[in-house]
Scaffold this motif. Structure first.
Motif: not given
Length: 86
Positions: A59-71, A50-54
């Motif tokens: 901000k939402n995409d970065i927050a999601d990535l931070i969350g997933y990487l934290t998991l 999604r980030v690649k194609n945007a």
């Protein structure tokens, strides 16, 4: 009551086309960067697509990535990163 399947399916079609554009066909052509390496790998790959194609970074995409990487860190027991301090 008459059910209007056509209207519903046209709306679903529109949504699927929108999502496919945003995620760059990630469902059928996944990036396979994290997939199979961690439990949230597919979600990370979808978000990266999604980030690649945007047109712009969101901000939402970065927050999601931070969350997933934290998991990923939690999954692997990586709770201390002091070794990376200079």
């Amino acid at each position: 009551m008459k059910i209007n399947f056509k209207e519903t399916l046209e709306s679903i079609n529109s949504l699927l086309e929108y999502k496919n554009q945003k995620y760059g066909n990630a469902a059928l052509e996944p990036l396979k960067i994290f997939q199979g390496k961690c439990k949230v790998g597919q979600r990370l790959d979808d978000k990266l697509a999604r980030v690649k194609n945007a047109d712009r970074l969101k901000k939402n995409d970065i927050a999601d990535l931070i969350g997933y990487l934290t998991l990923v860190c939690v999954e692997n027991g990586w709770d201390n990163f002091d070794e990376f301090k200079d």
